[in-house]
Write an enzyme that holds these catalytic residues in place. Structure first.
Site, PDB file in Angstrom:
ATOM      1  CD  GLU A 258      -2.673  -1.439   2.470  1.00 49.87           C
ATOM      2  OE1 GLU A 258      -2.665  -0.536   3.317  1.00 49.87           O
ATOM      3  OE2 GLU A 258      -3.328  -2.479   2.614  1.00 49.87           O
TER       4      GLU A 258
ATOM      5  CG  ASN B 254      -0.759  -6.979  -1.041  1.00 47.53           C
ATOM      6  OD1 ASN B 254      -1.404  -7.601  -1.889  1.00 47.53           O
ATOM      7  ND2 ASN B 254      -1.202  -6.768   0.196  1.00 47.53           N
TER       8      ASN B 254
ATOM      9  CG  HIS C 191      -9.812  -5.696   1.482  1.00 48.51           C
ATOM     10  ND1 HIS C 191     -10.064  -6.793   2.275  1.00 48.51           N
ATOM     11  CD2 HIS C 191      -8.495  -5.458   1.593  1.00 48.51           C
ATOM     12  CE1 HIS C 191      -8.948  -7.190   2.863  1.00 48.51           C
ATOM     13  NE2 HIS C 191      -7.981  -6.407   2.454  1.00 48.51           N
TER      14      HIS C 191
ATOM     15  CD  GLU D 223      -4.599  -7.764   2.176  1.00 44.26           C
ATOM     16  OE1 GLU D 223      -5.449  -7.019   2.709  1.00 44.26           O
ATOM     17  OE2 GLU D 223      -3.382  -7.512   2.236  1.00 44.26           O
TER      18      GLU D 223
ATOM     19  CG  ASP E 240     -12.506  -8.901   2.811  1.00 46.05           C
ATOM     20  OD1 ASP E 240     -11.750  -8.909   3.793  1.00 46.05           O
ATOM     21  OD2 ASP E 240     -12.624  -7.914   2.062  1.00 46.05           O
TER      22      ASP E 240
HETATM   23  O1  G3I Z   1      -2.636  -7.785  19.171  1.00 45.08           O
HETATM   24  C1  G3I Z   1      -3.094  -6.526  19.737  1.00 45.08           C
HETATM   25  C2  G3I Z   1      -3.580  -6.752  21.155  1.00 45.08           C
HETATM   26  O2  G3I Z   1      -2.484  -7.154  21.970  1.00 45.08           O
HETATM   27  C3  G3I Z   1      -4.200  -5.454  21.681  1.00 45.08           C
HETATM   28  O3  G3I Z   1      -4.745  -5.709  22.972  1.00 45.08           O
HETATM   29  C4  G3I Z   1      -5.311  -5.008  20.723  1.00 45.08           C
HETATM   30  C5  G3I Z   1      -5.991  -3.731  21.175  1.00 45.08           C
HETATM   31  O4  G3I Z   1      -5.119  -2.647  20.923  1.00 45.08           O
HETATM   32  O5  G3I Z   1      -4.727  -4.775  19.415  1.00 45.08           O
HETATM   33  C6  G3I Z   1      -4.212  -5.981  18.875  1.00 45.08           C
HETATM   34  O6  G3I Z   1      -3.665  -5.710  17.613  1.00 45.08           O
HETATM   35  C7  G3I Z   1      -4.657  -5.502  16.612  1.00 45.08           C
HETATM   36  C8  G3I Z   1      -4.375  -6.504  15.484  1.00 45.08           C
HETATM   37  O7  G3I Z   1      -5.252  -6.270  14.363  1.00 45.08           O
HETATM   38  C9  G3I Z   1      -4.562  -7.954  15.941  1.00 45.08           C
HETATM   39  O8  G3I Z   1      -5.905  -8.149  16.302  1.00 45.08           O
HETATM   40  C10 G3I Z   1      -4.485  -4.074  16.074  1.00 45.08           C
HETATM   41  O9  G3I Z   1      -4.891  -3.170  17.090  1.00 45.08           O
HETATM   42  C11 G3I Z   1      -5.372  -3.890  14.851  1.00 45.08           C
HETATM   43  O10 G3I Z   1      -5.094  -2.623  14.254  1.00 45.08           O
HETATM   44  C12 G3I Z   1      -5.024  -4.959  13.815  1.00 45.08           C
HETATM   45  O11 G3I Z   1      -5.890  -4.798  12.706  1.00 45.08           O
HETATM   46  C13 G3I Z   1      -5.411  -5.453  11.526  1.00 45.08           C
HETATM   47  C14 G3I Z   1      -5.126  -4.367  10.463  1.00 45.08           C
HETATM   48  O12 G3I Z   1      -4.745  -5.007   9.242  1.00 45.08           O
HETATM   49  C15 G3I Z   1      -3.990  -3.469  10.883  1.00 45.08           C
HETATM   50  O13 G3I Z   1      -2.814  -4.242  10.965  1.00 45.08           O
HETATM   51  C16 G3I Z   1      -6.516  -6.376  11.031  1.00 45.08           C
HETATM   52  O14 G3I Z   1      -6.677  -7.466  11.949  1.00 45.08           O
HETATM   53  C17 G3I Z   1      -6.142  -6.937   9.671  1.00 45.08           C
HETATM   54  O15 G3I Z   1      -7.227  -7.697   9.116  1.00 45.08           O
HETATM   55  C18 G3I Z   1      -5.810  -5.804   8.696  1.00 45.08           C
HETATM   56  O16 G3I Z   1      -5.379  -6.385   7.504  1.00 45.08           O
HETATM   57  C19 G3I Z   1      -4.986  -5.428   6.496  1.00 45.08           C
HETATM   58  C20 G3I Z   1      -3.819  -6.004   5.732  1.00 45.08           C
HETATM   59  O17 G3I Z   1      -2.758  -6.299   6.619  1.00 45.08           O
HETATM   60  C21 G3I Z   1      -3.384  -5.055   4.630  1.00 45.08           C
HETATM   61  N1  G3I Z   1      -4.497  -4.759   3.729  1.00 45.08           N
HETATM   62  C22 G3I Z   1      -5.675  -4.216   4.415  1.00 45.08           C
HETATM   63  C23 G3I Z   1      -6.146  -5.193   5.500  1.00 45.08           C
HETATM   64  C24 G3I Z   1      -7.389  -4.686   6.184  1.00 45.08           C
HETATM   65  O18 G3I Z   1      -7.103  -3.492   6.870  1.00 45.08           O
END
Ligand code: G3I
Length: 335
Positions: free
Chosen positions: A145, A184, A220, A249, A251
């Site tokens: 991105e 990506n 997405h 990715e 969905d």
């Molecule tokens: O693991 C921590 C946890 O320890 C903490 O308590 C909690 C609350 O702050 O956060 C947890 O981390 C979260 C993580 O997902 C795991 O659940 C992050 O806050 C949260 O921002 C993260 O979201 C992910 C997001 O990317 C940002 O990395 C989503 O699950 C994930 O589906 C999403 O995937 C992205 C791809 O990597 C790139 N393309 C877009 C796609 C959707 O946004």
């Protein structure tokens, strides 16, 4: 005549009992899923993943922040759990992602590092992470991105490093000469300003001899019918460069009612879109993977991000296959 009829019947019966993974493997397409290692101890999650998918990719565990929480500390275990599951179930392992503007560890930008310091941090990170999974990860999302919707370069924490995208690909190749290296991005599936800029970027990288093997198209999307001609034209110009394309990715979100359930008509529209995606990918031998961003609606990121929508994956909250799953199987030849 009779023999042909029986053969067709046997063939159809065989296809009708095959999993999506088996059907797609017969067409040399990997079917992947983004995986949360914390869910692998849930029997239905693990069984569905192993039965229906031939590729696993950590949804978050290989991102910079989770895997490299301090400059001198790496957190390998969650990503290794996904790697171990993939190995135990003869699945390909895909890596996501080395260079991104999100989920960076705070220490990286603390103290306002110079461009040279940033480049050193980038090099250390890529060498360590790609090196750690060398021989296990067959393909990496090296840069994720980096282009804005209007086609301009995204301002990222890595932007101060001159030519950071090319450098990241070279660093990844040096750490694992065998892994395939992808750029990506999202919202760039058809022909538009953003996909034009991505095409220009990867064409320039190729022309400069930068090691890049493919482009990940995230997909997405909503259940609105796709402009498959425009998507095919984008896939064609990328594969004409000698690159692979992978759907990374996927969905397809639909509206949810007050109880959080999707409507039947929306699920049918979703199935049509999943079928369009699969059939468009199958037109290109260099479209080598279709990966959904999760295994089950139960743990999808979508409802938390696109309020009032969800049910975006192939399996519902109870791991039942949805019309979208049958549409994908049909696209891969099941009757
Ligand atoms: O693991 C921590 C946890 O320890 C903490 O308590 C909690 C609350 O702050 O956060 C947890 O981390 C979260 C993580 O997902 C795991 O659940 C992050 O806050 C949260 O921002 C993260 O979201 C992910 C997001 O990317 C940002 O990395 C989503 O699950 C994930 O589906 C999403 O995937 C992205 C791809 O990597 C790139 N393309 C877009 C796609 C959707 O946004």
């Amino acid at each position: 005549m009779r023999k042909t009829w029986i053969l067709a019947l046997v063939c159809a019966a065989g296809l009708s009992g095959q999993s999506l993974r088996q059907l797609a493997e017969a067409r040399s397409v990997k079917i992947g899923a983004a995986v949360n290692p914390m869910r692998l101890n849930e029997p239905a999650y693990a069984e569905t993943l192993a039965r229906e998918f031939s590729q696993a990719e950590p949804e978050n565990a290989m991102k910079f922040g989770p895997i490299h929480p301090a400059r001198d500390r790496y957190n390998w275990a969650p990503a290794e759990a996904v790697a171990n599951f993939a190995r135990e179930h003869n699945m390909a392992l895909r890596g996501h992602t080395l260079v991104w503007h999100q989920q960076l560890a705070p220490w990286v930008t603390a103290g306002a590092p110079s461009p040279a310091d940033l480049e050193k941090i980038l090099g250390e990170h890529i060498a360590a992470v790609v090196g750690h999974f060398a021989g296990q990860v067959y393909a990496w999302d090296v840069v994720n991105e980096a282009i804005e919707k209007d086609g301009s370069p995204r301002k990222s924490p890595w932007s101060p490093v001159p030519d950071y995208i090319a450098k990241a690909f070279r660093m990844a190749r040096a750490a694992d000469p065998k892994a395939k290296l992808f750029y990506n991005d999202y919202d760039a599936e058809g022909i538009d300003a953003k996909s034009d800029a991505i095409y220009a970027l990867v064409k320039d990288l190729k022309q400069r001899g930068v090691p890049i093997d493919g482009v990940g198209m995230q997909f997405h999307i909503t259940a609105k019918p796709l402009d498959t001609e425009s998507i095919a034209a984008n896939m064609k110009r990328l594969t004409d460069l000698g690159l692979e394309v992978q759907i990374t990715e996927l969905d397809v979100r639909v509206p949810l009612d007050s109880s959080g359930r999707p409507g039947a008509a929306d699920l049918e529209a979703q199935a049509r879109v999943y079928g369009q995606v699969a059939r468009t990918c199958l037109k290109f031998p260099r479209c080598t993977a279709i990966q959904t961003w999760g295994v089950t609606d139960k743990y999808s990121w979508v409802p938390g991000y696109f309020k009032g929508t969800g049910a975006a994956l192939l399996f519902d909250r109870e791991y039942n296959p949805k019309p979208a799953y049958e549409a994908m199987r049909a696209a891969f030849g099941a009757r």
